[in-house]
Design an enzyme around this catalytic site. Structure first.
Site, PDB file in Angstrom:
ATOM      1  N   CYS A  18       1.758  41.636  16.210  1.00 50.51           N
ATOM      2  CA  CYS A  18       1.335  40.488  15.813  1.00 50.51           C
ATOM      3  C   CYS A  18       1.559  39.251  16.307  1.00 50.51           C
ATOM      4  O   CYS A  18       2.750  39.192  16.930  1.00 50.51           O
ATOM      5  CB  CYS A  18       1.554  40.560  14.260  1.00 50.51           C
ATOM      6  SG  CYS A  18       1.239  42.209  13.344  1.00 50.51           S
TER       7      CYS A  18
ATOM      8  N   GLY B  44      -2.383  40.933  19.264  1.00 48.90           N
ATOM      9  CA  GLY B  44      -3.123  41.908  18.090  1.00 48.90           C
ATOM     10  C   GLY B  44      -4.599  41.771  18.005  1.00 48.90           C
ATOM     11  O   GLY B  44      -4.864  40.428  17.997  1.00 48.90           O
TER      12      GLY B  44
ATOM     13  N   ASN C 192       5.235  38.892  11.613  1.00 50.48           N
ATOM     14  CA  ASN C 192       5.135  39.775  12.886  1.00 50.48           C
ATOM     15  C   ASN C 192       6.538  40.615  12.962  1.00 50.48           C
ATOM     16  O   ASN C 192       7.738  40.033  12.653  1.00 50.48           O
ATOM     17  CB  ASN C 192       5.034  38.897  14.075  1.00 50.48           C
ATOM     18  CG  ASN C 192       5.261  39.468  15.273  1.00 50.48           C
ATOM     19  OD1 ASN C 192       5.866  38.923  16.200  1.00 50.48           O
ATOM     20  ND2 ASN C 192       5.100  40.616  15.376  1.00 50.48           N
ATOM     21  N   GLY C 193       6.282  41.763  12.946  1.00 50.93           N
ATOM     22  CA  GLY C 193       7.577  42.692  13.198  1.00 50.93           C
ATOM     23  C   GLY C 193       7.339  43.868  12.366  1.00 50.93           C
ATOM     24  O   GLY C 193       6.248  44.170  11.928  1.00 50.93           O
TER      25      GLY C 193
ATOM     26  N   TYR D 217       6.753  42.489  29.180  1.00 50.20           N
ATOM     27  CA  TYR D 217       5.045  42.690  28.962  1.00 50.20           C
ATOM     28  C   TYR D 217       4.260  42.200  28.078  1.00 50.20           C
ATOM     29  O   TYR D 217       3.304  41.766  28.237  1.00 50.20           O
ATOM     30  CB  TYR D 217       5.124  44.512  28.641  1.00 50.20           C
ATOM     31  CG  TYR D 217       3.847  44.873  28.209  1.00 50.20           C
ATOM     32  CD1 TYR D 217       2.891  44.941  28.964  1.00 50.20           C
ATOM     33  CD2 TYR D 217       3.658  45.209  26.995  1.00 50.20           C
ATOM     34  CE1 TYR D 217       1.441  45.242  28.588  1.00 50.20           C
ATOM     35  CE2 TYR D 217       2.260  45.632  26.460  1.00 50.20           C
ATOM     36  CZ  TYR D 217       1.397  45.885  27.430  1.00 50.20           C
ATOM     37  OH  TYR D 217       0.262  46.201  26.967  1.00 50.20           O
TER      38      TYR D 217
END
Ligand code: SF4
Length: 507
Positions: free
Chosen positions: A15, A41, A120-121, A272
């Site tokens: 996210c 996302g 996020n996570g 990445y």
């Protein structure tokens, strides 16, 4: 990674979050920022907004930012009025799946005070907290672990009463969960931003004139013309209102035997996930990737005629490999940027065909030449095998595969969708067997030391769990009560009713 075809890559981020307090164009800026974070996302997008002290409105849905934020949705958000604040979210579904109700920001109400949460996570052992909340009569409307955080906050501050009370409750909730989180929460009185004690997921603070902004990556700030102030520190919370940001620290709940409380930033953000124009730890992601390529060339040289990077994230790595080796770098794979979401999650045959739809070799670059194919990760190996075959069909005489990270041996428990351990190629095969599986003439991985050295930071600064199997937060379910919580923001401790024992993850 290009929006629209995330399935082509074997590692998928979860996210991106954004928050702004306060700006007359908050909604438009949040939308622009989400475009910049789209690579994090593609399953859903959402924005929540409010006038200070006013009602809170959310618009969200499944799809890309451009698909979700139609003119009518933006008009409904704009109708809230000027001088607003906003939080935004783009989601790739891991925990909870891609059901529309899991789109964020999620809305909650505590003692009549609304708040919107963007996360996020991934929490570790959130099922136990969910079960504990259910026992107390809490009803869930999503399968997302982010809702667990919001519902826990509701329970911890039943009499919150105002925006700061909501923030105190959220901080108390964050102190009682484990795992990876970078959150932004909007209340009518201010914005709360916080990062887990190990800083596994990124979060940065910025300034746009008198407004304050937070985002997963600095590229979101560049897009809206904001200036980066600093990173939100691991374990730090920021309460941002009209007086500016106020900072505090989470009482780390991870003080569990066998767990390290040191910072553990996800190294894959450099390798990445993040956009190359973002910066973390004072280093440009682009520069780190180029250095990965230089080190890869030094560790694993090969006689070849051309270096080709897999677009997009591996292009800086390929440039670095070329610079160090002296082998020319050419764009030998053309990426189709217009493949739509029709191609999401197709059956295996369609998936195989989609590689050629998405990435096609340029025969003039590869025919009769020895190719060094540079990629950033090798997870299942299926995508890269198709690329190797495509290069041979286009006339490559040899294909030497070089990976800018060590073998991916273990799954991620912190919000990155890789694969189950049994699907990980490196977990089942030695390097020579992997070479045969992907049908390359040679295959080599950058060493762990080389990867870390490319960041310019010490090994101890990172989470390396998927390479080493040593995780900063144990993925095991750890039964037991959360310690008493002190140090909640501003007004001190949470109400007495909020300090009773809460299980982290009672199985
Ligand atoms: S396990 Fe791997 S992908 Fe997951 S947070 Fe750690 S380094 Fe990142």
């Amino acid at each position: 990674m290009a929006p629209g075809v995330p399935f082509l890559r074997e590692v998928r981020e979860e996210c991106g979050v954004f928050g702004i307090w306060r700006h007359p164009r908050a909604v438009a800026l949040a939308c622009q920022a989400l475009y910049a974070l789209q690579h994090r996302g593609q399953d859903s997008a959402g924005i929540a907004t409010c006038r200070p002290g006013g009602p809170l409105v959310v618009e969200k849905g499944n799809g890309l930012v451009a698909e979700v934020f139609t003119a009518s949705r933006l008009a409904r958000l704009a109708a809230v009025g000027p001088a607003q604040a906003a939080v935004g979210h783009v989601r790739y579904a891991t925990t909870g799946g891609s059901r529309p109700e899991n789109a964020q920001p999620l809305l909650f109400t505590t003692a009549g005070v609304p708040f919107a949460l963007a996360h996020n996570g991934q929490l570790v052992g959130s099922e136990g907290v969910r079960a504990w909340l259910r026992q107390r009569g809490v009803r869930f409307t999503t399968t997302s672990d982010s809702e667990v955080l919001g519902r826990l906050a509701e329970q911890l501050a039943p009499g919150a009463g105002d925006g700061e009370g909501v923030a105190r409750a959220l901080v108390a909730a964050l102190e009682r969960v484990r795992g990876a989180f970078a959150i932004v929460a909007l209340t009518p009185a201010g914005l709360l931003a916080a990062r887990d004690p190990r800083g596994i997921r990124p979060l940065v603070l910025g300034r746009l004139g008198p407004a304050w902004v937070v985002a997963s990556e600095t590229c979101a700030f560049d897009t809206i013309g904001a200036e980066t102030v600093r990173e939100v520190a691991p374990g730090e919370w920021l309460w941002i209102d009209d007086a500016g940001p106020r900072a505090g620290r989470l009482e780390a709940p991870g003080e569990v035997p066998g767990e390290s409380a040191r910072p553990a930033f996800c190294i894959f953000e450099y390798v990445y996930f993040a956009r190359p124009d973002s910066r973390f730890g004072g280093r440009s992601v682009y520069e780190v990737r180029k250095e990965l390529g230089r080190r890869l060339a030094r560790e694993h040289p090969v006689a070849a005629d051309v270096v080709i990077g897999v677009p997009d994230s591996s292009l800086p790595v390929a440039a670095g490999y070329s610079e160090e080796s002296g082998i020319p770098h050419e764009p030998g794979l053309v990426k189709n940027r217009y493949v739509g979401r029709t191609f999401l999650r197709p059956d295996p045959r369609a998936r195989a065909e989609s590689v050629r739809i998405k990435l096609n070799p340029v025969p003039e670059v590869v025919a009769g030449r020895r190719v060094v194919l540079v990629d950033d990760s090798l997870v299942r190996g299926t995508t890269v095998r198709r690329l190797v075959r495509a290069l041979r069909e286009a006339g490559a005489s040899e294909v030497h595969l070089r990976i800018a990270a060590p073998p991916y041996l273990h799954p991620c428990y912190y919000g990155v969708d890789t694969a189950d351990r049994e699907e990980l190629l490196a977990a089942r095969h030695r390097v020579e067997e992997m070479r045969r599986v992907v049908e390359a003439d040679s295959l080599h991985f950058l060493s762990l030391e080389g990867m870390v050295a490319a960041t310019g930071q010490p090994l101890a600064a990172f989470c390396l769990g998927c390479f080493t199997g040593r995780y900063p937060v144990s993925p095991e379910v750890i039964p037991g009560p959360v310690p008493d919580v002190a140090g909640v923001p501003a007004a001190g401790r949470a109400p007495a009713s909020g300090r009773e024992d809460v299980p982290w993850a009672r199985s």
